[in-house]
Scaffold this motif. Structure first.
Motif, PDB file in Angstrom:
ATOM      1  N   THR A  58      36.604  34.902  36.440  1.00  0.00           N
ATOM      2  CA  THR A  58      35.991  34.553  35.154  1.00  0.00           C
ATOM      3  C   THR A  58      34.736  33.719  35.370  1.00  0.00           C
ATOM      4  O   THR A  58      33.707  33.940  34.733  1.00  0.00           O
ATOM      5  CB  THR A  58      36.996  33.778  34.280  1.00  0.00           C
TER       6      THR A  58
ATOM      7  N   SER B 158      31.733  35.755  36.542  1.00  0.00           N
ATOM      8  CA  SER B 158      31.033  36.530  35.515  1.00  0.00           C
ATOM      9  C   SER B 158      29.871  35.748  34.908  1.00  0.00           C
ATOM     10  O   SER B 158      28.922  36.332  34.369  1.00  0.00           O
ATOM     11  CB  SER B 158      32.009  36.961  34.412  1.00  0.00           C
TER      12      SER B 158
ATOM     13  N   LEU C 269      29.141  42.821  36.278  1.00  0.00           N
ATOM     14  CA  LEU C 269      30.023  42.580  35.135  1.00  0.00           C
ATOM     15  C   LEU C 269      31.133  43.622  35.042  1.00  0.00           C
ATOM     16  O   LEU C 269      32.308  43.295  34.820  1.00  0.00           O
ATOM     17  CB  LEU C 269      29.208  42.565  33.841  1.00  0.00           C
ATOM     18  N   LEU C 270      30.775  44.900  35.229  1.00  0.00           N
ATOM     19  CA  LEU C 270      31.778  45.965  35.123  1.00  0.00           C
ATOM     20  C   LEU C 270      32.812  45.877  36.245  1.00  0.00           C
ATOM     21  O   LEU C 270      34.012  46.035  36.021  1.00  0.00           O
ATOM     22  CB  LEU C 270      31.087  47.335  35.152  1.00  0.00           C
TER      23      LEU C 270
ATOM     24  N   SER D  10      33.677  43.208  38.045  1.00  0.00           N
ATOM     25  CA  SER D  10      34.531  42.031  37.903  1.00  0.00           C
ATOM     26  C   SER D  10      35.572  42.255  36.826  1.00  0.00           C
ATOM     27  O   SER D  10      36.735  41.843  36.962  1.00  0.00           O
ATOM     28  CB  SER D  10      33.697  40.787  37.586  1.00  0.00           C
ATOM     29  N   LEU D  11      35.192  42.949  35.741  1.00  0.00           N
ATOM     30  CA  LEU D  11      36.158  43.290  34.698  1.00  0.00           C
ATOM     31  C   LEU D  11      37.232  44.223  35.244  1.00  0.00           C
ATOM     32  O   LEU D  11      38.432  44.051  34.982  1.00  0.00           O
ATOM     33  CB  LEU D  11      35.443  43.938  33.508  1.00  0.00           C
TER      34      LEU D  11
ATOM     35  N   VAL E 204      39.733  42.286  37.387  1.00  0.00           N
ATOM     36  CA  VAL E 204      40.679  41.499  36.591  1.00  0.00           C
ATOM     37  C   VAL E 204      41.774  42.390  36.021  1.00  0.00           C
ATOM     38  O   VAL E 204      42.969  42.083  36.127  1.00  0.00           O
ATOM     39  CB  VAL E 204      39.936  40.753  35.461  1.00  0.00           C
ATOM     40  N   VAL E 205      41.373  43.514  35.418  1.00  0.00           N
ATOM     41  CA  VAL E 205      42.359  44.429  34.826  1.00  0.00           C
ATOM     42  C   VAL E 205      43.267  45.008  35.903  1.00  0.00           C
ATOM     43  O   VAL E 205      44.498  45.081  35.745  1.00  0.00           O
ATOM     44  CB  VAL E 205      41.640  45.557  34.052  1.00  0.00           C
TER      45      VAL E 205
END
Length: 497
Positions: free
Chosen positions: A399, A402, A438-439, A441-442, A445-446
């Protein structure tokens, strides 16, 4: 001549922070390109991530390269751009203050700092693992492991309190040790093949190099973990106020990432060749790989290199993250005492606080939990608690990462002309990095929420709720703490403190 005698050309809407001027006046500028590159390697390159990656077989090498392209390189580019624009102590804390203001700067800094304390415990646990690599009968019980880890953290804390020139020399030794370990690993894999052994992974099948989606996730779960293995590119710049020259910022971000990427590829390839994807997942596999190929003496040398490296990693994390507490104390977002320097001009109180926090966490995980909670075996419980805390804190760290990309977007929106005047790379490269960062790192996380790190102990269905709940709790604590920190700064400012 000390760095930053003149202010950044960037004209921010935010007032300059007190820490920007205080650090360069009060703390010695001792970090050159070599020292910062060593700090980067020791902080970012957790060689044991190769164990996790190897479970995917040859696809692990694909993931490592793709992860470097879509997340690691964008993170490095964002870090370099922000570091050149704002070459101040505290890195992400300072950059987020320039972009979003005081509240979000403390939030981003907390999300970076909190995982750092647990990573110190993780590094101490790795020291223990490689001590056991010398003799697998040593320190078998969780409470015994806890005492060794606590002792390791205490010794590393004492070393971190020494003059910073001494600490930098230790980090240089550690970086040399991990390079030596990689040479040994590469030699072990080469000798394994030259001596007539077949590789224990099938590198000849094209499918083995590709991502797979099976009913239970295939090897795609590994990709998220690989991305998370590249976290921390900005962490060495927590000490940006102590650099000898401005050019150190970009130079160490050229050499450090190259060593990290090559290191992961060498370590993972060696594991796949000598141990195979299943055996390579075990933590002692790095030492066992050398044992099998080159003999016990070489394996012991490998273990010693890794012990030195991970012990120094605790020191590096402690020193780097103490700078976040330092600048927050100077800027009155934490009690001023935490920002005071010792006679050696280091943030001794911050280092002592972090060491104490790490020792408490280690005691809770390895000593208290097995004694208080009587569910299953103590070893399994320790593994479960440890992985839940590590996974949750890693997601909190993601987080904070990001904000590297969000800060660039906000700064460009605030003053487009000034922003583009200081670009170190063409704008399409920078904005492509922002989007990819950004994509990815997202996705990480998921991916880490969906797929359990220890499926044999915590299935995917339960993992989602446990990790999601603990991560949300940590983020809520960060949000509440940021509100108090912002109000404390406002109150002290009104009272002229």
């Amino acid at each position: 001549m000390a760095l930053y005698s003149e202010r950044s050309k960037w004209h921010s809407a935010q007032e300059p922070l007190a820490s920007e001027e205080y650090v360069v006046k009060a703390m010695p500028a001792v970090l050159g390109t070599v020292e910062m590159t060593a700090f980067f390697i020791v902080i970012v390159f957790f060689i044991t991530n190769a164990n996790t990656a190897s479970t995917a077989g040859p696809a692990a090498l694909t993931y490592l390269v793709v992860g470097a392209i879509v997340f690691f390189l964008p993170s490095v580019i964002a870090t370099a751009q922000l570091g050149v624009m704002f070459p101040y102590e505290g890195s992400l804390y300072n950059w987020t203050h320039k972009a979003f203001g005081g509240y979000w700067s403390f939030f981003a800094a907390f999300c970076a700092w909190f995982p750092g304390v647990l990573v110190m415990v993780s590094a101490a646990d790795n020291v223990l693992a490689f001590i056991q690599g010398l003799n697998r009968q040593w320190v078998m019980q969780p409470w015994q492991q806890g005492l060794v880890i606590i002792g390791t953290l205490a010794l590393a804390g004492l070393l971190a309190l020494q003059r910073f020139r001494t600490v930098a020399n230790v980090i240089l030794v550690a970086a040399s040790a991990i390079v030596g370990a990689l040479v040994i690993l590469g030699g072990a894999a080469t000798w394994w093949l030259l001596s007539g052994h077949a590789p224990l992974s099938d590198f000849g099948e094209v499918e083995a190099w590709l991502p797979t989606l099976a009913p239970h996730g295939g090897n795609i779960a590994t990709f998220g973990l690989v991305i998370l293995a590249y976290l921390g590119a900005e962490t060495p710049l927590n000490m940006a106020g102590e650099l000898k020259h401005r050019r150190v910022i970009t130079r160490h971000l050229c050499w450090g990432p190259l060593v990290v990427l090559l290191g992961y590829l060498i370590a993972t390839t060696a594991l796949l060749i000598v141990e195979g994807p299943t055996s390579g997942a075990l933590l002692p596999a790095l030492v066992a790989t050398v044992d099998l190929s080159l003999g016990k003496m070489a394996g012991n040398l490998m273990a010693v290199c890794l012990i030195i490296f991970f012990f120094a990693a605790i020191v590096a994390y402690n020193c780097s993250y103490a700078r976040l507490l330092l600048v927050a104390g100077i800027d009155q977002r934490l009690p001023a005492g935490v920002g005071r320097l010792s006679r050696s001009r280091i943030p001794a109180r911050a280092i002592l606080f972090q060491t104490l926090m790490a020792i408490i966490l280690a005691a809770l995980i390895f000593i208290v939990a097995p004694l208080v909670v009587h569910v299953g075996s103590p070893v399994d419980l320790t593994t479960e608690v440890y992985n839940v805390m590590l996974a949750s804190s890693t997601l909190v760290w993601a987080t904070s990462a990001s904000f590297l990309f969000a800060n660039l977007i906000m700064l460009a929106l605030r003053n487009r002309e000034a922003f583009h005047a200081q670009l170190i790379l063409p704008a399409p490269v920078l904005w492509g990095s922002v989007v990819l960062g950004l994509l990815s790192s997202l996705f990480a996380v998921v991916d880490s929420l969906i797929f359990s790190w220890i499926p044999a102990l915590i299935p995917n269905g339960s993992w989602w709720y446990i990790i999601g709940g603990v991560t949300c709790f940590c983020l809520i604590i960060a949000a509440i703490g940021s509100m108090f920190a912002a109000s404390e700064a406002d109150w002290q400012g009104l009272n002229g403190e």
